[in-house]
Design a protein around this motif. Structure first.
Motif, PDB file in Angstrom:
ATOM      1  N   ALA A   1       2.547  -0.312 -16.521  1.00 32.75           N
ATOM      2  CA  ALA A   1       3.708  -0.986 -17.116  1.00 32.75           C
ATOM      3  C   ALA A   1       4.375  -1.901 -16.096  1.00 32.75           C
ATOM      4  O   ALA A   1       4.796  -3.020 -16.418  1.00 32.75           O
ATOM      5  N   VAL A   2       4.472  -1.419 -14.845  1.00 31.79           N
ATOM      6  CA  VAL A   2       5.053  -2.240 -13.784  1.00 31.79           C
ATOM      7  C   VAL A   2       4.157  -3.440 -13.495  1.00 31.79           C
ATOM      8  O   VAL A   2       4.643  -4.554 -13.238  1.00 31.79           O
ATOM      9  N   ALA A   3       2.835  -3.226 -13.535  1.00 32.67           N
ATOM     10  CA  ALA A   3       1.891  -4.318 -13.283  1.00 32.67           C
ATOM     11  C   ALA A   3       2.055  -5.435 -14.302  1.00 32.67           C
ATOM     12  O   ALA A   3       2.110  -6.624 -13.953  1.00 32.67           O
ATOM     13  N   ILE A   4       2.145  -5.065 -15.557  1.00 33.30           N
ATOM     14  CA  ILE A   4       2.303  -6.067 -16.615  1.00 33.30           C
ATOM     15  C   ILE A   4       3.637  -6.782 -16.471  1.00 33.30           C
ATOM     16  O   ILE A   4       3.723  -8.017 -16.573  1.00 33.30           O
ATOM     17  N   ALA A   5       4.704  -6.019 -16.229  1.00 34.09           N
ATOM     18  CA  ALA A   5       6.029  -6.623 -16.074  1.00 34.09           C
ATOM     19  C   ALA A   5       6.049  -7.580 -14.889  1.00 34.09           C
ATOM     20  O   ALA A   5       6.648  -8.662 -14.963  1.00 34.09           O
ATOM     21  N   PHE A   6       5.401  -7.199 -13.801  1.00 37.30           N
ATOM     22  CA  PHE A   6       5.348  -8.061 -12.623  1.00 37.30           C
ATOM     23  C   PHE A   6       4.633  -9.375 -12.939  1.00 37.30           C
ATOM     24  O   PHE A   6       5.126 -10.459 -12.615  1.00 37.30           O
ATOM     25  N   ALA A   7       3.474  -9.286 -13.579  1.00 38.16           N
ATOM     26  CA  ALA A   7       2.714 -10.498 -13.890  1.00 38.16           C
ATOM     27  C   ALA A   7       3.508 -11.431 -14.791  1.00 38.16           C
ATOM     28  O   ALA A   7       3.463 -12.656 -14.632  1.00 38.16           O
ATOM     29  N   GLU A   8       4.240 -10.853 -15.737  1.00 37.60           N
ATOM     30  CA  GLU A   8       5.007 -11.684 -16.659  1.00 37.60           C
ATOM     31  C   GLU A   8       6.206 -12.350 -15.978  1.00 37.60           C
ATOM     32  O   GLU A   8       6.704 -13.366 -16.462  1.00 37.60           O
ATOM     33  N   LYS A   9       6.689 -11.774 -14.872  1.00 34.74           N
ATOM     34  CA  LYS A   9       7.837 -12.358 -14.162  1.00 34.74           C
ATOM     35  C   LYS A   9       7.443 -13.538 -13.285  1.00 34.74           C
ATOM     36  O   LYS A   9       8.301 -14.311 -12.848  1.00 34.74           O
ATOM     37  N   LEU A  10       6.157 -13.673 -13.013  1.00 36.60           N
ATOM     38  CA  LEU A  10       5.723 -14.755 -12.141  1.00 36.60           C
ATOM     39  C   LEU A  10       5.969 -16.102 -12.821  1.00 36.60           C
ATOM     40  O   LEU A  10       5.912 -16.209 -14.051  1.00 36.60           O
ATOM     41  N   PRO A  11       6.215 -17.143 -12.056  1.00 39.27           N
ATOM     42  CA  PRO A  11       6.487 -18.454 -12.652  1.00 39.27           C
ATOM     43  C   PRO A  11       5.240 -19.021 -13.320  1.00 39.27           C
ATOM     44  O   PRO A  11       4.117 -18.712 -12.910  1.00 39.27           O
TER      45      PRO A  11
ATOM     46  N   GLN B   1       0.808  -1.211   0.000  1.00 38.05           N
ATOM     47  CA  GLN B   1       0.000   0.000   0.000  1.00 38.05           C
ATOM     48  C   GLN B   1       0.847   1.269   0.000  1.00 38.05           C
ATOM     49  O   GLN B   1       0.374   2.319  -0.426  1.00 38.05           O
ATOM     50  N   THR B   2       2.081   1.169   0.470  1.00 36.28           N
ATOM     51  CA  THR B   2       2.950   2.351   0.504  1.00 36.28           C
ATOM     52  C   THR B   2       3.988   2.355  -0.614  1.00 36.28           C
ATOM     53  O   THR B   2       4.397   3.413  -1.082  1.00 36.28           O
ATOM     54  N   ASP B   3       4.420   1.177  -1.061  1.00 34.52           N
ATOM     55  CA  ASP B   3       5.422   1.088  -2.133  1.00 34.52           C
ATOM     56  C   ASP B   3       5.177  -0.200  -2.919  1.00 34.52           C
ATOM     57  O   ASP B   3       5.882  -1.200  -2.760  1.00 34.52           O
ATOM     58  N   ALA B   4       4.158  -0.152  -3.758  1.00 34.41           N
ATOM     59  CA  ALA B   4       3.739  -1.358  -4.487  1.00 34.41           C
ATOM     60  C   ALA B   4       4.826  -1.877  -5.412  1.00 34.41           C
ATOM     61  O   ALA B   4       4.993  -3.088  -5.574  1.00 34.41           O
ATOM     62  N   SER B   5       5.585  -1.000  -6.021  1.00 32.85           N
ATOM     63  CA  SER B   5       6.637  -1.442  -6.947  1.00 32.85           C
ATOM     64  C   SER B   5       7.696  -2.264  -6.228  1.00 32.85           C
ATOM     65  O   SER B   5       8.131  -3.310  -6.717  1.00 32.85           O
ATOM     66  N   ALA B   6       8.119  -1.789  -5.064  1.00 30.63           N
ATOM     67  CA  ALA B   6       9.136  -2.517  -4.301  1.00 30.63           C
ATOM     68  C   ALA B   6       8.597  -3.850  -3.808  1.00 30.63           C
ATOM     69  O   ALA B   6       9.296  -4.872  -3.846  1.00 30.63           O
TER      70      ALA B   6
ATOM     71  N   PHE C   1      -2.965  -9.095  -4.660  1.00 30.18           N
ATOM     72  CA  PHE C   1      -3.098  -7.832  -3.938  1.00 30.18           C
ATOM     73  C   PHE C   1      -2.166  -6.771  -4.508  1.00 30.18           C
ATOM     74  O   PHE C   1      -2.585  -5.636  -4.771  1.00 30.18           O
ATOM     75  N   VAL C   2      -0.902  -7.109  -4.694  1.00 34.70           N
ATOM     76  CA  VAL C   2       0.032  -6.099  -5.176  1.00 34.70           C
ATOM     77  C   VAL C   2      -0.319  -5.684  -6.606  1.00 34.70           C
ATOM     78  O   VAL C   2      -0.126  -4.522  -7.002  1.00 34.70           O
ATOM     79  N   LEU C   3      -0.864  -6.608  -7.375  1.00 37.16           N
ATOM     80  CA  LEU C   3      -1.260  -6.281  -8.738  1.00 37.16           C
ATOM     81  C   LEU C   3      -2.358  -5.223  -8.738  1.00 37.16           C
ATOM     82  O   LEU C   3      -2.335  -4.277  -9.537  1.00 37.16           O
ATOM     83  N   GLU C   4      -3.316  -5.361  -7.830  1.00 34.54           N
ATOM     84  CA  GLU C   4      -4.392  -4.378  -7.739  1.00 34.54           C
ATOM     85  C   GLU C   4      -3.855  -2.997  -7.388  1.00 34.54           C
ATOM     86  O   GLU C   4      -4.392  -1.976  -7.829  1.00 34.54           O
TER      87      GLU C   4
END
Length: 347
Positions: free
Chosen positions: A90-100, A44-49, A79-82
């Motif tokens: 852009a960070v949301a998409i990159a994060f989802a793609e990094k998941l196994p 909630q305070t630093d979603a990217s990190a 949760f972090v995706l939301e």
């Protein structure tokens, strides 16, 4: 008491060093509660990190096994995706793609496509970001959700940015992607064009049949014609009444039978509101439903569908369904069988 002290210490630690607190928590089983609390506060305070940490630590055993049926990792990812979707797509998409590869990644990407019903879908994103999401969703065609999230994204994207979707598709060469995109576009019933800061004009799509034919062409070599017809029936806009006519016009014999069955089921009238009787419009809709089912080529499937539809109708509108049998013009064997297997409606 020890548990309470530990949670307090972890909470205080996480205020200044959330990554270290999560590192420690994720190495100890049975701490899914504190892990969830720490991570939610951090996201909630630093979603990217928080997302970066989760993408690097997904294999931690405690994250894979803790929580209800081992779903803690998936819950953290969702949760972090939301938190990221609205502010940092852009960070949301990159994060989802990094998941196994697996359920968490599939659900995360599907979550980016959102649910149905929001006309302002991803309106704050750029064209590039919407295209990047489409590319990411195309990467889960082989997963349990197949092309549905991608098709949903294309449909909702096209509702307000049709030209943008077409520009993106012109650059795509993958046959499977173009097939699923055609299915997504087929499902669009109306499009919106912005007229002012808060106003839109709505126009109905008039080329549904042509879009369905395009899907059929693009399905070549990817799925059987029978499966292609079924997918077309699923994607065909509910407000467009000519699905059965289009299917019958294909002269495809048994290849359209399953799709015709789906079209008949979808055309069955809704149950009347409590306290209200089924009206003449419902009767006409039921007749149209059976007319669609009669077009099924395979005799066994045709009887199965028609009898199943009548039983469903009988459950919703028993008097109307029972009265229809004597004037239906159906074969005597079918009528007799239905009368023998359905209860007599109460007077």
């Amino acid at each position: 008491e020890k548990g309470s002290i530990l949670q307090t210490l972890l909470h205080e630690w996480a205020k200044t060093q959330p990554a270290s607190a999560m590192d420690w928590t994720a190495t100890h089983d049975g701490l899914d509660g504190p892990a969830w609390t720490i991570f939610v506060g951090w996201a909630q305070t630093d979603a990217s990190a928080a997302a970066a940490w989760l993408a690097e630590n997904f294999s931690r055993p405690a994250l894979q096994t803790a929580g209800f049926e081992g779903m803690l990792f998936s819950r953290l990812a969702a949760f972090v995706l939301e938190q990221l979707i609205g502010s940092r797509p852009a960070v949301a998409i990159a994060f989802a793609e990094k998941l196994p590869p697996g359920p968490a990644r599939t659900q995360a990407l599907a979550g980016l496509a959102g649910d149905h019903g929001h006309s302002d879908y991803r309106s704050d994103w750029t064209a590039e970001q919407r295209g990047n999401l489409a590319t990411a969703l195309a990467g889960i065609f082989s997963g349990p959700l197949g092309g549905e999230p991608f098709e949903r994204h294309i449909a909702r994207w096209a509702k307000r940015q049709t030209a943008e979707v077409n520009d993106w598709l012109e650059k795509q060469t993958d046959p499977a992607l173009r097939f699923h995109a055609a299915l997504g576009l087929l499902s669009v019933w109306d499009v919106e064009k912005q007229r002012g800061p808060m106003s839109y004009s709505v126009s109905q799509v008039k080329d549904t049949a042509a879009r369905a034919s395009e899907v059929l062409v693009k399905a070549g070599g990817l799925v059987s014609r029978s499966e292609a017809f079924q997918k077309i029936a699923q994607a065909w806009p509910a407000a467009e009444p000519n699905l059965a006519g289009w299917l019958a016009a294909q002269n495809a014999g048994t290849e359209v039978d399953e799709a015709l069955a789906a079209a008949a089921v979808r055309a069955l009238p809704y149950a009347p509101m409590p306290g209200r009787k089924a009206d003449s419009a419902a009767l006409e809709k039921a007749k149209a439903t059976f007319s669609v089912a009669e077009k099924i080529t395979d005799a066994g499937l045709r009887e199965q569908v028609i009898c199943g539809l009548h039983r469903r109708w009988q459950q919703d509108s028993p008097k109307q369904a029972a009265g229809f049998l004597d004037t239906s013009g159906w074969p005597a064997e079918r009528v007799a069988w239905l009368k023998s297997t359905t209860p007599t409606p109460a007077p």
